[in-house]
Design an enzyme around this catalytic site. Structure first.
Site, short mmCIF file in Angstrom:
data_model
loop_
_atom_site.label_atom_id
_atom_site.label_comp_id
_atom_site.label_asym_id
_atom_site.label_seq_id
_atom_site.Cartn_x
_atom_site.Cartn_y
_atom_site.Cartn_z
N PHE A 12 74.48 34.20 22.98
CA PHE A 12 73.47 33.27 23.48
C PHE A 12 72.96 33.72 24.83
O PHE A 12 73.69 34.37 25.58
CB PHE A 12 74.06 31.86 23.54
CG PHE A 12 74.23 31.30 22.18
CD1 PHE A 12 73.22 30.61 21.56
CD2 PHE A 12 75.39 31.56 21.46
CE1 PHE A 12 73.34 30.16 20.27
CE2 PHE A 12 75.54 31.10 20.17
CZ PHE A 12 74.51 30.40 19.57
N CYS A 13 71.72 33.37 25.09
CA CYS A 13 71.10 33.76 26.35
C CYS A 13 71.95 33.22 27.49
O CYS A 13 72.44 32.11 27.40
CB CYS A 13 69.68 33.23 26.43
SG CYS A 13 68.57 34.28 25.47
N PRO A 14 72.15 33.95 28.55
CA PRO A 14 71.47 35.22 28.83
C PRO A 14 72.20 36.48 28.35
O PRO A 14 71.81 37.57 28.76
CB PRO A 14 71.42 35.22 30.36
CG PRO A 14 72.72 34.57 30.74
CD PRO A 14 72.98 33.53 29.68
N ASP A 39 69.61 34.37 18.85
CA ASP A 39 69.18 33.28 19.72
C ASP A 39 67.66 33.36 19.89
O ASP A 39 67.15 34.33 20.47
CB ASP A 39 69.86 33.41 21.09
CG ASP A 39 69.43 32.30 22.05
OD1 ASP A 39 68.52 31.52 21.70
OD2 ASP A 39 70.01 32.22 23.14
N HIS B 44 72.09 28.77 26.40
CA HIS B 44 73.02 28.20 25.42
C HIS B 44 72.63 26.95 24.67
O HIS B 44 72.14 27.02 23.57
CB HIS B 44 74.36 27.93 26.10
CG HIS B 44 75.05 29.21 26.44
ND1 HIS B 44 76.12 29.26 27.26
CD2 HIS B 44 74.83 30.47 26.05
CE1 HIS B 44 76.52 30.50 27.39
NE2 HIS B 44 75.74 31.26 26.66
#
Ligand code: SF4
Lengths: 77, 346
Positions: A12-14, A39, B44
């Site tokens: 997931f980012c970042p 993502d 997230h």
């Protein structure tokens, strides 16, 4: 000039941005890198990171469960 | 004189944006650095929860850098941060946030980065008196000292309230054009933002991370208590952000998806946890964290049924799946609302 691929799935980012940044630091001007991420946020974040760091986005593609971003390395790292 | 270089800690909030801009105004070459601890509010959960998908989603640190026209280096500190969180020398804030140790750690990292990359000093958006733990008049010198940055750490927004730093003494920056903000009042920052033409900047309610959140901290402590140790992995951090957490017994906890995005996310963990899904009615995906007897599986299935669209039905069909892929089908009566004890909610 070479083409590379980066698998940033299930992050997931970042994290996909961090992996992209780290990979690009090993590449040379003119190389291209295709990043694949699960993502959807990567579709915004990787181009944003590339813009501010002086690289060129060649293509972005949303394939539903996965997104693809292709970058051309422009600036010296 | 060659152009001086500063590395700016960029959180994605307004203060770090302004601090960096103040330096750019003074002709300093600025690059941003942003640390990912795993607990950052960025990213997230936006990606997980479907309802957030309609909102334009962005990473605020990247957005800040783009507004400033500076480079941003994002650094993964997930592993190193464990020691900061588990053993904070200066203790915790109101929740599980070790803010003072965290700031010291980040400034120290930025200092190392600056040394390796030929940068002259470090700036942050800190303001005296703004945060109860890390941004007090007596703790700000602690950050400077213990990070090893000493007088190479400049806080442009409140520099006039603090002793002169190297960039000021050496004439790299003009102290008269720095600021004297203090306290929790946000008006001076907002006025400065307007002056620079910044709009639409992020306004996070709490701190920069989940550790300042009471509910999140409670879940983290519950996880550690149940396991009998304080280890954690990235997956644990992620799962604490998702779903309803219900602990019907000390030896297991259920994580119940609240909507499609979360269900889909939880599904990715089916090979790590026992999972439940409803077959007869639309319903959540549930993960079971812990060990479970057949009776426990039955209870977990009843709770899962309670949160499905079959909650008022006589029976709901649930598929329980073990991590090796074996499944059993259970016919259960959904648990009545009164039977789910309030103290089970983590
Ligand atoms: S809120 Fe979180 S990221 Fe920010 S200083 Fe405190 S512990 Fe560190």
């Amino acid at each position: 000039m070479a083409h590379y691929e980066l698998d940033a799935r299930r992050m997931f980012c970042p994290m996909p941005v961090i992996r992209t940044q780290d990979k690009i630091s090993e590449l040379a001007v003119g190389d291209t890198l295709e990043v694949v991420s699960t993502d959807p946020g990567a579709l915004n974040d990787i181009p944003a990171w590339s813009r501010i760091n002086g690289h060129k986005i060649l293509a972005t593609r949303d394939a539903g469960d996965e997104v693809f971003v292709t970058i051309e390395i422009c600036a010296e790292q | 004189m060659s152009q001086r270089k500063a590395v700016a800690l960029i959180s994605g909030g307004l203060d770090s944006l302004l601090a960096a801009r103040v330096m750019l105004e003074q002709g300093i070459h600025v690059e941003g650095i942003n640390f990912f601890t795993g607990f950052c509010v960025e990213g997230h959960t936006h990606a997980i929860r479907k309802k957030d998908k309609d909102k334009p989603k962005r990473n605020n640190a990247l957005w800040s850098a783009e507004q400033l026209g500076i480079k941003l280096h994002i650094i993964d500190i997930v592993e190193e941060y464990k020691d900061v969180l588990l053993n904070p020398k200066h203790g915790y804030g109101a929740n599980m946030n070790p803010c003072l140790d965290c700031k010291i750690f980040m400034v120290n990292k930025a200092r190392q980065w600056a040394e390796e990359n030929g940068f002259d000093f470090i700036i942050t958006g800190e303001v005296v008196g703004q945060r109860p733990m890390s941004q007090r008049k007596d703790t700000m010198p602690v950050v400077s000292r213990e990070s090893g940055a000493d007088d190479r750490l400049l806080r442009p927004l409140c520099a006039k309230n603090l002793p002169e730093t190297l960039p000021e003494k050496a004439g790299w920056v003009d102290r008269d054009r720095l600021y004297d903000f203090s306290g929790r009042n946000r008006k001076p920052q907002m006025a400065l933002a307007a002056q620079f033409g910044f709009e639409d900047y992020a306004k996070p309610a709490g701190g920069c991370c989940f550790l300042t959140d009471e509910n999140y901290s409670a879940k983290l402590v519950d996880l550690w208590d149940a396991r009998g140790n304080r280890e954690y992995e990235m997956d644990d951090i992620m799962l604490l952000k998702v779903g309803r957490h219900i602990r019907p017994a000390p030896h297991f906890k259920l994580i119940i998806g609240r909507e499609d995005g979360e269900n889909k996310f939880l599904q990715g963990y089916r090979n790590n946890y026992i999972s439940f899904k409803t077959l007869s009615h639309p319903g959540p995906l549930t993960l079971l964290d812990g060990v479970a007897s057949d009776e426990d599986l039955q209870l977990a299935a009843q709770i899962t049924a309670r949160f499905s669209q079959g909650k008022n039905a006589d029976t709901v069909t649930i598929e329980a799946r073990r991590t090796n892929g074996e499944t059993v089908t259970l016919e259960v009566k959904p648990m009545s609302p009164g039977s789910i004890q309030p103290e089970w909610y983590v």
